[in-house]
Design a protein around this motif. Sequence first.
Motif, PDB file in Angstrom:
ATOM      1  N   LEU A   1      -8.647  55.223 -28.933  1.00 33.59           N
ATOM      2  CA  LEU A   1      -9.141  53.853 -28.925  1.00 33.59           C
ATOM      3  C   LEU A   1      -8.166  52.937 -28.186  1.00 33.59           C
ATOM      4  N   ILE A   2      -8.732  51.998 -27.432  1.00 35.62           N
ATOM      5  CA  ILE A   2      -7.903  51.069 -26.666  1.00 35.62           C
ATOM      6  C   ILE A   2      -7.369  49.974 -27.588  1.00 35.62           C
TER       7      ILE A   2
ATOM      8  N   HIS B   1      -5.306  39.949 -31.216  1.00 35.11           N
ATOM      9  CA  HIS B   1      -5.787  40.172 -32.578  1.00 35.11           C
ATOM     10  C   HIS B   1      -6.847  39.134 -32.930  1.00 35.11           C
ATOM     11  N   SER B   2      -7.196  39.060 -34.208  1.00 34.83           N
ATOM     12  CA  SER B   2      -8.301  38.209 -34.638  1.00 34.83           C
ATOM     13  C   SER B   2      -8.060  36.725 -34.407  1.00 34.83           C
TER      14      SER B   2
ATOM     15  N   ALA C   1     -19.293  46.417 -25.051  1.00 37.08           N
ATOM     16  CA  ALA C   1     -19.907  45.555 -26.052  1.00 37.08           C
ATOM     17  C   ALA C   1     -18.861  45.094 -27.050  1.00 37.08           C
ATOM     18  N   LEU C   2     -19.185  44.033 -27.768  1.00 37.65           N
ATOM     19  CA  LEU C   2     -18.205  43.470 -28.700  1.00 37.65           C
ATOM     20  C   LEU C   2     -18.858  42.729 -29.839  1.00 37.65           C
ATOM     21  N   MET C   3     -18.091  42.594 -30.884  1.00 42.28           N
ATOM     22  CA  MET C   3     -18.386  41.706 -32.005  1.00 42.28           C
ATOM     23  C   MET C   3     -17.419  40.528 -31.896  1.00 42.28           C
ATOM     24  N   PRO C   4     -17.902  39.305 -31.676  1.00 37.23           N
ATOM     25  CA  PRO C   4     -16.980  38.175 -31.483  1.00 37.23           C
ATOM     26  C   PRO C   4     -16.307  37.704 -32.764  1.00 37.23           C
ATOM     27  N   GLY C   5     -16.887  38.029 -33.916  1.00 26.65           N
ATOM     28  CA  GLY C   5     -16.366  37.509 -35.178  1.00 26.65           C
ATOM     29  C   GLY C   5     -17.261  36.402 -35.694  1.00 26.65           C
TER      30      GLY C   5
ATOM     31  N   CYS D   1     -10.400  41.829 -30.256  1.00 26.15           N
ATOM     32  CA  CYS D   1      -9.638  42.154 -29.046  1.00 26.15           C
ATOM     33  C   CYS D   1      -9.118  43.591 -29.015  1.00 26.15           C
ATOM     34  N   ASN D   2      -9.679  44.469 -29.815  1.00 22.05           N
ATOM     35  CA  ASN D   2      -9.293  45.873 -29.811  1.00 22.05           C
ATOM     36  C   ASN D   2     -10.535  46.740 -29.996  1.00 22.05           C
ATOM     37  N   GLU D   3     -10.507  47.934 -29.385  1.00 23.12           N
ATOM     38  CA  GLU D   3     -11.611  48.855 -29.595  1.00 23.12           C
ATOM     39  C   GLU D   3     -11.576  49.366 -31.029  1.00 23.12           C
ATOM     40  N   VAL D   4     -12.761  49.519 -31.618  1.00 23.45           N
ATOM     41  CA  VAL D   4     -12.838  50.040 -32.976  1.00 23.45           C
ATOM     42  C   VAL D   4     -13.667  51.314 -32.996  1.00 23.45           C
TER      43      VAL D   4
END
Length: 317
Positions: free
Chosen positions: A6-7, A12-13, A214-218, A280-283
């Motif tokens: 994982l990248i 961070h959050s 793709a991403l989850m912005p929070g 900001c990180n791959e999960v």
Amino acid sequence: MSESSLISTPFHSKSTASEVIAGVNLTGRKAIVTGATSGIGLETARALAEASAEVTLAVRDLTAGKLAAEDIAATTDNPLVKVMPLNLIDRSSVASFVTSWRGPLHILVNNAGIMATPETRTPEGWELQFATNHLGHFALATGLHGALAAAEGARIVSVSSAGHLRSPVVFDDIHFLRRPYDPFLAYGQSKTANVLFAVEASKRWINDGITVNALMPGGVRTPGVARIQITAEEIEKLNATRIGYPEIIWKTPQQGAATSILLATSPLLDGIGGRYFENCNEVGHQVAGTPSGVASYALDPDAAEELWKLSMQLINS
């Protein structure tokens, strides 16, 4: 996907879009951000402008778009902020946007979206959230494929959500014609589609130099979130699904835009596509009992291919 592959990044959050893009120079690069009049989209566009990109705000409301462009230009000292009309559920609007575009396109941020709307259908009979969040962006990206390929290293950012954990794409009843309509299941399905698009587009377009993540912005209290009308029964359902989960930590729009900016600009993602990021990180895959991570069905290559073929049929019907 192994956890070791994982990248990870220094961010961070609580990182902001400005912090993520610091030191990046986008002079000569062109970017499009959909839904850029407020919230995450506005701050994504602002950060790209801070790095000297030529930024086009693709918006439904031209008046709001012009105000946003003026604000971005004033706060970044970048006059290269433009506005173009785009209604994602109007195929003629998407087609007009595509034919009006000139030159290469280096960054496309598919940010616009709606959430948990009452049961509504487009003139084609498509469920509104799936049509807006997925099909409209799918038509836009495929229509702009030539411009993206001409950039020789373009990136597409697909803004998904942890809401995708609520539902896979239900291929035998995408538009809720046979099952009871549930606004949150419909939203979840559309957000899963955003991840599957990243998987398949990266596979199909990697030889064109195009990568998609793709991403989850929070959790961000955007205007779209604030407008949601939730019944007491739906609140009870939401609370039930969150038992044992940590309380939602709300981000500012600048923090919410940070992961989009990372995917759009970070050198760490050169040549990387088809992945899912949070904070900001791959999960990796979702851990049971938590609202974090990516569902295995959202990265399923067979589902991604099936969705691509179906989406092509729908937008060309």
